[in-house]
Write a protein that holds these residues in place. Sequence first.
Motif, PDB file in Angstrom:
ATOM      1  N   TYR A  90       0.829  -1.193   0.000  1.00 65.42           N
ATOM      2  CA  TYR A  90       0.000   0.000   0.000  1.00 65.42           C
ATOM      3  C   TYR A  90       0.869   1.250   0.000  1.00 65.42           C
ATOM      4  O   TYR A  90       1.972   1.266   0.540  1.00 65.42           O
ATOM      5  CB  TYR A  90      -0.902   0.025   1.238  1.00 65.42           C
ATOM      6  CG  TYR A  90      -1.947  -1.069   1.284  1.00 65.42           C
ATOM      7  CD1 TYR A  90      -3.093  -0.981   0.510  1.00 65.42           C
ATOM      8  CD2 TYR A  90      -1.799  -2.174   2.119  1.00 65.42           C
ATOM      9  CE1 TYR A  90      -4.062  -1.960   0.559  1.00 65.42           C
ATOM     10  CE2 TYR A  90      -2.766  -3.171   2.176  1.00 65.42           C
ATOM     11  CZ  TYR A  90      -3.896  -3.056   1.391  1.00 65.42           C
ATOM     12  OH  TYR A  90      -4.854  -4.027   1.442  1.00 65.42           O
ATOM     13  N   ARG A  91       0.350   2.300  -0.598  1.00 60.86           N
ATOM     14  CA  ARG A  91       0.907   3.631  -0.461  1.00 60.86           C
ATOM     15  C   ARG A  91      -0.099   4.495   0.291  1.00 60.86           C
ATOM     16  O   ARG A  91      -1.270   4.132   0.424  1.00 60.86           O
ATOM     17  CB  ARG A  91       1.198   4.242  -1.841  1.00 60.86           C
ATOM     18  CG  ARG A  91       2.301   3.539  -2.610  1.00 60.86           C
ATOM     19  CD  ARG A  91       2.505   4.210  -3.950  1.00 60.86           C
ATOM     20  NE  ARG A  91       1.283   4.174  -4.766  1.00 60.86           N
ATOM     21  CZ  ARG A  91       1.172   4.748  -5.952  1.00 60.86           C
ATOM     22  NH1 ARG A  91       2.197   5.424  -6.452  1.00 60.86           N
ATOM     23  NH2 ARG A  91       0.046   4.672  -6.630  1.00 60.86           N
ATOM     24  N   GLU A  92       0.368   5.625   0.784  1.00 56.78           N
ATOM     25  CA  GLU A  92      -0.521   6.495   1.554  1.00 56.78           C
ATOM     26  C   GLU A  92      -1.704   6.943   0.692  1.00 56.78           C
ATOM     27  O   GLU A  92      -1.539   7.452  -0.412  1.00 56.78           O
ATOM     28  CB  GLU A  92       0.237   7.732   2.053  1.00 56.78           C
ATOM     29  CG  GLU A  92      -0.629   8.644   2.908  1.00 56.78           C
ATOM     30  CD  GLU A  92       0.134   9.845   3.424  1.00 56.78           C
ATOM     31  OE1 GLU A  92      -0.456  10.657   4.146  1.00 56.78           O
ATOM     32  OE2 GLU A  92       1.332   9.964   3.101  1.00 56.78           O
ATOM     33  N   GLY A  93      -2.901   6.729   1.216  1.00 60.45           N
ATOM     34  CA  GLY A  93      -4.121   7.086   0.507  1.00 60.45           C
ATOM     35  C   GLY A  93      -4.753   5.956  -0.256  1.00 60.45           C
ATOM     36  O   GLY A  93      -5.898   6.097  -0.712  1.00 60.45           O
ATOM     37  N   ASP A  94      -4.049   4.819  -0.442  1.00 62.12           N
ATOM     38  CA  ASP A  94      -4.639   3.683  -1.149  1.00 62.12           C
ATOM     39  C   ASP A  94      -5.743   3.059  -0.312  1.00 62.12           C
ATOM     40  O   ASP A  94      -5.630   2.950   0.913  1.00 62.12           O
ATOM     41  CB  ASP A  94      -3.573   2.627  -1.454  1.00 62.12           C
ATOM     42  CG  ASP A  94      -2.624   3.071  -2.548  1.00 62.12           C
ATOM     43  OD1 ASP A  94      -2.947   4.065  -3.217  1.00 62.12           O
ATOM     44  OD2 ASP A  94      -1.572   2.440  -2.720  1.00 62.12           O
ATOM     45  N   PRO A  95      -6.845   2.605  -0.940  1.00 64.49           N
ATOM     46  CA  PRO A  95      -7.903   1.936  -0.182  1.00 64.49           C
ATOM     47  C   PRO A  95      -7.468   0.551   0.281  1.00 64.49           C
ATOM     48  O   PRO A  95      -6.766  -0.167  -0.428  1.00 64.49           O
ATOM     49  CB  PRO A  95      -9.058   1.861  -1.190  1.00 64.49           C
ATOM     50  CG  PRO A  95      -8.394   1.900  -2.530  1.00 64.49           C
ATOM     51  CD  PRO A  95      -7.171   2.753  -2.372  1.00 64.49           C
ATOM     52  N   ILE A  96      -7.901   0.188   1.473  1.00 61.87           N
ATOM     53  CA  ILE A  96      -7.614  -1.146   2.010  1.00 61.87           C
ATOM     54  C   ILE A  96      -8.487  -2.165   1.280  1.00 61.87           C
ATOM     55  O   ILE A  96      -9.686  -1.947   1.082  1.00 61.87           O
ATOM     56  CB  ILE A  96      -7.871  -1.187   3.529  1.00 61.87           C
ATOM     57  CG1 ILE A  96      -7.091  -0.068   4.226  1.00 61.87           C
ATOM     58  CG2 ILE A  96      -7.487  -2.535   4.095  1.00 61.87           C
ATOM     59  CD1 ILE A  96      -5.599  -0.153   4.075  1.00 61.87           C
ATOM     60  N   ILE A  97      -7.889  -3.300   0.887  1.00 63.10           N
ATOM     61  CA  ILE A  97      -8.576  -4.319   0.095  1.00 63.10           C
ATOM     62  C   ILE A  97      -8.819  -5.553   0.950  1.00 63.10           C
ATOM     63  O   ILE A  97      -7.993  -5.923   1.794  1.00 63.10           O
ATOM     64  CB  ILE A  97      -7.752  -4.677  -1.162  1.00 63.10           C
ATOM     65  CG1 ILE A  97      -7.391  -3.411  -1.935  1.00 63.10           C
ATOM     66  CG2 ILE A  97      -8.502  -5.641  -2.051  1.00 63.10           C
ATOM     67  CD1 ILE A  97      -8.570  -2.636  -2.437  1.00 63.10           C
ATOM     68  N   THR A  98      -9.974  -6.196   0.739  1.00 62.51           N
ATOM     69  CA  THR A  98     -10.312  -7.420   1.453  1.00 62.51           C
ATOM     70  C   THR A  98      -9.935  -8.637   0.622  1.00 62.51           C
ATOM     71  O   THR A  98      -9.441  -8.526  -0.511  1.00 62.51           O
ATOM     72  CB  THR A  98     -11.819  -7.454   1.773  1.00 62.51           C
ATOM     73  OG1 THR A  98     -12.554  -7.488   0.538  1.00 62.51           O
ATOM     74  CG2 THR A  98     -12.223  -6.206   2.552  1.00 62.51           C
ATOM     75  N   GLU A  99     -10.207  -9.817   1.187  1.00 59.44           N
ATOM     76  CA  GLU A  99      -9.874 -11.060   0.496  1.00 59.44           C
ATOM     77  C   GLU A  99     -10.707 -11.234  -0.766  1.00 59.44           C
ATOM     78  O   GLU A  99     -10.270 -11.868  -1.731  1.00 59.44           O
ATOM     79  CB  GLU A  99     -10.103 -12.240   1.447  1.00 59.44           C
ATOM     80  CG  GLU A  99      -9.667 -13.582   0.893  1.00 59.44           C
ATOM     81  CD  GLU A  99      -9.882 -14.710   1.889  1.00 59.44           C
ATOM     82  OE1 GLU A  99      -9.385 -15.818   1.646  1.00 59.44           O
ATOM     83  OE2 GLU A  99     -10.537 -14.471   2.926  1.00 59.44           O
ATOM     84  N   GLU A 100     -11.925 -10.658  -0.785  1.00 56.23           N
ATOM     85  CA  GLU A 100     -12.800 -10.777  -1.954  1.00 56.23           C
ATOM     86  C   GLU A 100     -12.531  -9.697  -3.001  1.00 56.23           C
ATOM     87  O   GLU A 100     -13.378  -9.448  -3.871  1.00 56.23           O
ATOM     88  CB  GLU A 100     -14.268 -10.703  -1.515  1.00 56.23           C
ATOM     89  CG  GLU A 100     -14.767 -11.905  -0.737  1.00 56.23           C
ATOM     90  CD  GLU A 100     -14.271 -11.881   0.709  1.00 56.23           C
ATOM     91  OE1 GLU A 100     -13.816 -10.798   1.148  1.00 56.23           O
ATOM     92  OE2 GLU A 100     -14.328 -12.918   1.389  1.00 56.23           O
ATOM     93  N   ASP A 101     -11.368  -9.021  -2.910  1.00 54.58           N
ATOM     94  CA  ASP A 101     -10.998  -7.954  -3.848  1.00 54.58           C
ATOM     95  C   ASP A 101     -11.999  -6.803  -3.810  1.00 54.58           C
ATOM     96  O   ASP A 101     -12.319  -6.188  -4.833  1.00 54.58           O
ATOM     97  CB  ASP A 101     -10.876  -8.484  -5.278  1.00 54.58           C
ATOM     98  CG  ASP A 101      -9.745  -9.497  -5.410  1.00 54.58           C
ATOM     99  OD1 ASP A 101      -8.953  -9.615  -4.458  1.00 54.58           O
ATOM    100  OD2 ASP A 101      -9.669 -10.161  -6.456  1.00 54.58           O
ATOM    101  N   GLU A 102     -12.506  -6.483  -2.632  1.00 55.63           N
ATOM    102  CA  GLU A 102     -13.419  -5.368  -2.456  1.00 55.63           C
ATOM    103  C   GLU A 102     -12.823  -4.388  -1.452  1.00 55.63           C
ATOM    104  O   GLU A 102     -11.880  -4.706  -0.725  1.00 55.63           O
ATOM    105  CB  GLU A 102     -14.794  -5.844  -1.977  1.00 55.63           C
ATOM    106  CG  GLU A 102     -15.511  -6.747  -2.970  1.00 55.63           C
ATOM    107  CD  GLU A 102     -16.856  -7.211  -2.436  1.00 55.63           C
ATOM    108  OE1 GLU A 102     -17.122  -6.960  -1.242  1.00 55.63           O
ATOM    109  OE2 GLU A 102     -17.623  -7.807  -3.205  1.00 55.63           O
TER     110      GLU A 102
END
Length: 653
Positions: A243-255
């Motif tokens: 991740y970079r600063e500001g990137d959205p956190i992603i779950t296992e289901e790619d959401e």
Amino acid sequence: MSGPRVNSFFLGNSSGVNFSIILSPRDEETGKLQLSNCSGSRRAGDWNLVVAPGMNISKVTVSLTRALELCLPNATECCPSPLCLVETLQVLACRGSVMLAQLLIQAEIFANSSFTGNVSENATIIPNQAFKPLGSCPCNLTAGACDVRCCCDLECTPDLQQLFSGSCFTGVFGGDVNPPFDQLCSSQSMEYTPEWFPFLCVQSSLDNTPFLGYFYHGSTSTPKVPSFKIPLQTSPGRLFTGYREGDPIITEEDEYFTVPQQSMAGQCVGNAPVAFLHNFDVKCLTTLESSKEGLPHDVRINTGTADFIQQNVVYRTITDRGKFITESENLHAAEVQCQNVTFAEHYKFIWKDKNIEQVNVTVFLGSLCDGETLTQRFTVEFLSLKSTNGEELLENPGYQAGKPVRAANMNASDPLASLNIWQPAGRGLCASATYRPVLFGVDSYSGCILEVDIKEDCSLLRGNVTEKLNALIQATHIGKRHNSSYSDLNDWVEIIRLDPFSSNVSTGGLKGICPDIPANLNIRIIFAEVGAVQGIPQQQILAVQISYSTVLWQFQCGLGCKNTLSFLPITASVQFIEVPAQPPIPVTRYRKIYAEFDCNQNDVCWPQLLYPLTRFYTGEPYSQCLAKGLLLAFLVLLAAILSNPWFPKLWNR
């Protein structure tokens, strides 16, 4: 109303107000509605009334509880005809036997129907909007029902049109799809008609009106709606690099990993993605019906390297509900329905480099009942794995825009302090105002209202105002960087305080007048950009100054001067001033002389005195400009020679 639900709002304090709904049949002889009273309830026939109380406004919802389906053979509780329901309702707001407000509702609801016939293969021909209006009544948006304020809607009966005949939509949207335009010779709509208008006006048919293509935008393309699912691997074998600063956190289901947050409009959005290294603390007002929760806590989170970790969840029970319940409505014990809901959720993300190492979640549960307003709280905090003693040692040491400014009180045993401004609530009084931190790079202006008696002593008033202003700044130093250490005094700058000016003007014993009241607090923060880390600019605070502005307070007398209390607004402003990190290079004497001939810095531009003869002029070819210039110079020279006194003598010889 033409649907099974309608909303309205009651303005004012709803405590002690009884809301009721009654059916109001018309008198067959007079045609008037029957008189209403305050003895009704929240149910009347097939109608139900729900009230969601707020601070100074309450939402009133009237809904129909019966079905709206057309009757089948031998069926009951259905609509025997397409016009299913025609009733008149009254919603009353009473305090005791006194009626405070009354809302009259005319309900005309049609039954829900579905098409069961054969579908024709003949396609509907839609005319070209550039040459013929698509519809003669653009405000007719609802099929089979009357649209309010749409006087061209043929589905509105004359009785319904009388309700809004004085406020119909105007212009193209209201049905005037072919109005005469201003340039038409027969048009008299221009307020200031120029004198040349009769000679240059347009003689044309209304079929050529420019309003014809008002809603026409030419060829359109289907928009590509972005999906919430993001492929982590765009090509086989390519791994997610962190991740970079500001990137959205992603779950296992790619959401997206979402937590309720506040939008730009101030409302809470339930599906807002969590951004990497962006902390937030939001509060959302909600009721039992609209309470929000985060994603299920069994969702696994992508660490940044295509690995997945499980959330560590701890559940706790709220015992003191008074901190979360802001307002409740008095309901009978038999009608109250309660449910266990989420009062608060606290997320802590432990990170290292570009990856997430651990996620800890604390969920606070409590009981919420009908008629109660809950203040839900959601916090997200990112902590570095290198943190020690609870202090976060960020790899990005400088301040980032929108982050709280760090403050410290070096004279106390616990140096932790804060720099705040007011966040008024309710009536805006200082007694009920809360604090919010000063955010770096965000110029702010806030205030509150102080109640002052007409017999208030001026010295005590100055001390009271100064005390409330000083309560915002319980600090002696401000951190130069976001990761300033409390143990190193060099990481902090001392706050420069300027005492308020006092003119020692005497009021001569007059009551209700006090000069030199320090009612305005001015906070000036000087910062500079001192470098960059991984391409991100680093901001550092260089100095902080606090000053006061004084005002003359005078008692404001209302009608009859019966009130002995007046109001004094006190404010606090924050201003961020950016300066160069290094002193600018002194201007040399050569640059000062050159600046006099710089056309971009001066109104008089000497180098462009002969502008048509220079290369900057592009209106004509340069050869023509040069020829015309030489001809002009020759004529000037000839005129000078002919006007000379010695020329006639030379000519006579």
